[in-house]
Design an enzyme around this catalytic site. Sequence first.
Site, PDB file in Angstrom:
ATOM      1  N   LYS A 105      14.161 -17.515 -16.229  1.00 41.98           N
ATOM      2  CA  LYS A 105      14.265 -16.321 -16.111  1.00 41.98           C
ATOM      3  C   LYS A 105      15.197 -15.613 -16.939  1.00 41.98           C
ATOM      4  O   LYS A 105      15.204 -14.660 -17.463  1.00 41.98           O
ATOM      5  CB  LYS A 105      14.895 -16.096 -14.721  1.00 41.98           C
ATOM      6  CG  LYS A 105      13.979 -15.970 -13.474  1.00 41.98           C
ATOM      7  CD  LYS A 105      13.088 -14.750 -13.547  1.00 41.98           C
ATOM      8  CE  LYS A 105      11.785 -15.206 -12.968  1.00 41.98           C
ATOM      9  NZ  LYS A 105      10.934 -16.056 -13.599  1.00 41.98           N
ATOM     10  N   GLU A 124      13.189 -22.871 -13.298  1.00 43.78           N
ATOM     11  CA  GLU A 124      13.044 -21.567 -12.931  1.00 43.78           C
ATOM     12  C   GLU A 124      14.223 -20.558 -13.336  1.00 43.78           C
ATOM     13  O   GLU A 124      14.138 -19.524 -14.030  1.00 43.78           O
ATOM     14  CB  GLU A 124      12.490 -21.077 -11.483  1.00 43.78           C
ATOM     15  CG  GLU A 124      12.161 -19.768 -11.077  1.00 43.78           C
ATOM     16  CD  GLU A 124      11.180 -19.144 -11.864  1.00 43.78           C
ATOM     17  OE1 GLU A 124      11.289 -17.972 -11.884  1.00 43.78           O
ATOM     18  OE2 GLU A 124      10.467 -19.827 -12.609  1.00 43.78           O
ATOM     19  N   GLU A 158      13.858 -15.190 -20.444  1.00 44.06           N
ATOM     20  CA  GLU A 158      12.643 -14.284 -20.228  1.00 44.06           C
ATOM     21  C   GLU A 158      13.143 -12.796 -20.695  1.00 44.06           C
ATOM     22  O   GLU A 158      12.684 -11.855 -21.309  1.00 44.06           O
ATOM     23  CB  GLU A 158      11.966 -14.030 -19.059  1.00 44.06           C
ATOM     24  CG  GLU A 158      10.994 -15.018 -18.837  1.00 44.06           C
ATOM     25  CD  GLU A 158      10.037 -14.947 -17.459  1.00 44.06           C
ATOM     26  OE1 GLU A 158       9.253 -14.623 -17.480  1.00 44.06           O
ATOM     27  OE2 GLU A 158      10.740 -15.237 -16.291  1.00 44.06           O
ATOM     28  N   ARG A 210       3.257   1.173  -7.282  1.00 43.95           N
ATOM     29  CA  ARG A 210       3.438   0.041  -6.242  1.00 43.95           C
ATOM     30  C   ARG A 210       2.249  -0.926  -6.259  1.00 43.95           C
ATOM     31  O   ARG A 210       2.145  -2.048  -5.594  1.00 43.95           O
ATOM     32  CB  ARG A 210       3.289   0.757  -4.702  1.00 43.95           C
ATOM     33  CG  ARG A 210       4.256   1.648  -4.485  1.00 43.95           C
ATOM     34  CD  ARG A 210       4.206   2.520  -3.363  1.00 43.95           C
ATOM     35  NE  ARG A 210       4.150   1.774  -2.126  1.00 43.95           N
ATOM     36  CZ  ARG A 210       5.175   1.548  -1.207  1.00 43.95           C
ATOM     37  NH1 ARG A 210       6.280   1.960  -1.441  1.00 43.95           N
ATOM     38  NH2 ARG A 210       4.955   0.677   0.053  1.00 43.95           N
ATOM     39  N   HIS A 262      21.370 -39.206 -22.096  1.00 42.59           N
ATOM     40  CA  HIS A 262      20.227 -39.909 -22.911  1.00 42.59           C
ATOM     41  C   HIS A 262      19.893 -38.853 -24.256  1.00 42.59           C
ATOM     42  O   HIS A 262      18.532 -38.810 -24.347  1.00 42.59           O
ATOM     43  CB  HIS A 262      18.951 -40.047 -22.257  1.00 42.59           C
ATOM     44  CG  HIS A 262      19.130 -41.165 -21.058  1.00 42.59           C
ATOM     45  ND1 HIS A 262      19.333 -42.336 -21.475  1.00 42.59           N
ATOM     46  CD2 HIS A 262      19.344 -41.054 -19.725  1.00 42.59           C
ATOM     47  CE1 HIS A 262      19.523 -43.099 -20.175  1.00 42.59           C
ATOM     48  NE2 HIS A 262      19.489 -42.190 -19.322  1.00 42.59           N
ATOM     49  N   TRP A 317      -3.713  -2.107  -1.121  1.00 43.03           N
ATOM     50  CA  TRP A 317      -3.483  -3.344  -2.030  1.00 43.03           C
ATOM     51  C   TRP A 317      -4.191  -4.230  -0.841  1.00 43.03           C
ATOM     52  O   TRP A 317      -3.557  -4.531   0.217  1.00 43.03           O
ATOM     53  CB  TRP A 317      -2.135  -3.679  -2.090  1.00 43.03           C
ATOM     54  CG  TRP A 317      -1.546  -5.015  -2.662  1.00 43.03           C
ATOM     55  CD1 TRP A 317      -1.460  -6.099  -1.707  1.00 43.03           C
ATOM     56  CD2 TRP A 317      -1.786  -5.481  -3.924  1.00 43.03           C
ATOM     57  NE1 TRP A 317      -1.173  -7.149  -2.669  1.00 43.03           N
ATOM     58  CE2 TRP A 317      -1.165  -6.833  -3.838  1.00 43.03           C
ATOM     59  CE3 TRP A 317      -1.811  -4.860  -5.093  1.00 43.03           C
ATOM     60  CZ2 TRP A 317      -0.965  -7.492  -5.422  1.00 43.03           C
ATOM     61  CZ3 TRP A 317      -1.738  -5.542  -6.213  1.00 43.03           C
ATOM     62  CH2 TRP A 317      -1.245  -6.870  -6.289  1.00 43.03           C
ATOM     63  N   CYS A 358       1.002  -1.296  -0.062  1.00 50.11           N
ATOM     64  CA  CYS A 358      -0.125  -0.145  -0.019  1.00 50.11           C
ATOM     65  C   CYS A 358       0.956   1.377  -0.163  1.00 50.11           C
ATOM     66  O   CYS A 358       2.070   1.258   0.325  1.00 50.11           O
ATOM     67  CB  CYS A 358      -0.872   0.058   1.137  1.00 50.11           C
ATOM     68  SG  CYS A 358      -1.716  -1.630   1.449  1.00 50.11           S
ATOM     69  N   ASN A 367      -0.188   0.548   6.378  1.00 48.20           N
ATOM     70  CA  ASN A 367       0.295  -0.404   5.708  1.00 48.20           C
ATOM     71  C   ASN A 367       0.852  -1.482   6.596  1.00 48.20           C
ATOM     72  O   ASN A 367       1.511  -1.112   7.577  1.00 48.20           O
ATOM     73  CB  ASN A 367       1.681   0.135   4.857  1.00 48.20           C
ATOM     74  CG  ASN A 367       1.218   1.195   3.871  1.00 48.20           C
ATOM     75  OD1 ASN A 367       0.196   1.315   3.431  1.00 48.20           O
ATOM     76  ND2 ASN A 367       2.196   1.801   3.127  1.00 48.20           N
ATOM     77  N   GLY A 368       0.585  -2.508   6.099  1.00 40.61           N
ATOM     78  CA  GLY A 368       1.095  -3.883   6.804  1.00 40.61           C
ATOM     79  C   GLY A 368       0.044  -4.831   7.423  1.00 40.61           C
ATOM     80  O   GLY A 368      -0.979  -4.694   6.881  1.00 40.61           O
TER      81      GLY A 368
END
Length: 610
Positions: A486, A482, A489, A27, A505, A74, A2, A100-101
């Site tokens: 990255k 992953e 991307e 944000r 193989h 948020w 937030c 916020n929090g």
Amino acid sequence: MCGIVGYIGKRNAQSILVEGLKKLEYRGYDSAGIAMFTTDGLQVRKAKGRLAVLESNLETAPLEGTVGIGHTRWATHGKPSDVNSHPHTDGSMKFSVVHNGIIENYLELKEELIAQGHRFVSETDTEVISHLISREYDGDIVKAVQRAIRHMRGAYALGVLTEYEPDRLVAVRNASPLIIGIGDGEHYIGSDIPAILEHTRDVFILNDGEMAVLTKDAVELMTIEGNFISREMIYVDWDVARAEKAGFDHFMLKEIHEQPKAYRDTMRGRIDEEGRSVILPELKMTANDIRAIRNVHIVACGTAYHAGLIGKTVLENCARLPVEVDVASEYRYRSPLITPETLVIVVSQSGETADTLAALREAKRCGARVLAITNVVGSSVAREADDVLITWAGPEIAVASTKAYTSQLIAFYLFGLYCAQTLGTQDAAWIAEVLAALQSLPEQVENMLEQAETVRAYAEEIAQHEHLFFIGRGVDYAVVMEGSLKLKEISYIHSEAYAAGELKHGTLALIEDGIPVIALATQSALLEKTVSNIKEVKARGAVVLGISDTGHVAALGKAVDHVLAIPATHPLLTPALSVVPLQLLAYYASLARGNDVDKPRNLAKSVTVE
């Protein structure tokens, strides 16, 4: 994630607050609002949706006054709505708060306040704060705030106003950022520098456990116990674009560095005070519901799918349940064997991923119970699932996911341990051991990030290549998948991830002199096997970067060209550490190739079409 802004001075506060909130839009938010002192007393305007909705309301009924607070929300507690938006007030409309929090014990406090005659209108934890301050007020807002926060557990940055003392604005920080801006006959608060940078570059940064009392002519800094403190003022020489990134060059780098906070926030309130058991009050499933599970399907796309691969290992090890992991775009079309005893776990950062949402609906149509792991309260996935675990990563701006992925891992760890407790598949000592290691992860990641330049040097080497391979075994294989994604991307380097034992193989045909290979080897039981696979690629001319924990890095170092150590942790938890250097590797390789790190070509942050 937030946003907070506050103003006290000589000018009309409305435009300053709204413009400050606009500077915090990056944000992410789902609603916005302001509270101001006017000739008619404390007035609040707030609305679900973009800031434009709030601005339209203020054009119709503008507020006049020189003191106010504003907020972009948020959603955490309660879906996005007008009533759940900030600022929040007490029942008398004499006290207003932006926050916020997360207040961990808000339900306990709410029940106590209701018993004392307080009435609540929202689903939020923040509304509790305004009622607490109202209860504690005896003529001094500073002391009332200090007494109120003694009852609160959790993370909070607060801006507080009371109609009884319209010449004071109180700010408090505990585990959530807050700054104080210094002007000439006016002062500001903000959750981030961009909110106030247009008006001042002189700031105080509050530390945890500190508060500030602002008037138009002065700022007093003190501890939350009331002890006055002095602090050197900081001059901000960043431009607005860099300020939005908290001084980092890109949002992706900022979000990599936000991972320790995201870990803590996702764990917050979900581990008991002794650190020996998991608490998930948000789940509706009972112990009997968990005992009725016979198999688990994890369904996701892209990075979330890779988190699901780790989730499979976690659930199978912790709860001893059979788990399948599916790419969401394929799940519906293979006629999965779903029964009422199947738990389907869907994973989506945005909660709006079209393929994942379609898989959720298919699972429910077939009678399965659905658990969603998502970062967005009130998203389609969150609304339609039977149970939801929110990951408190905050908004991600960069297209390449970092903190959302690792927060999903934390959610899987918590859920896996919760199932183990319920089913008795692991003893209490083992669970406590894993939880202790889990709570150490944020500090370990912070230490790793201090060594980022070591990764940068290697990334600049591989940036010269067009092809690259990642290898690993067990959970390391899931992590290098992953890492490879990255790199693809954002650097546009062609990379592939392989289970190290599969090299012989077919894949060895692609290994040629000088090609980079990144080998992840964090699992004791598989170390010797992985070293053997490394020797296979070395014999064919590969240049190998080996990554392992401090307990195994010496042995690995003898087999590779470069070696990088990560902190030692419980073997189940290594993915939450080992992925960090891979994220940095992708970032710095992209930077070296001159790419737009935050906005890679052909990609979107949220995939809302099939």
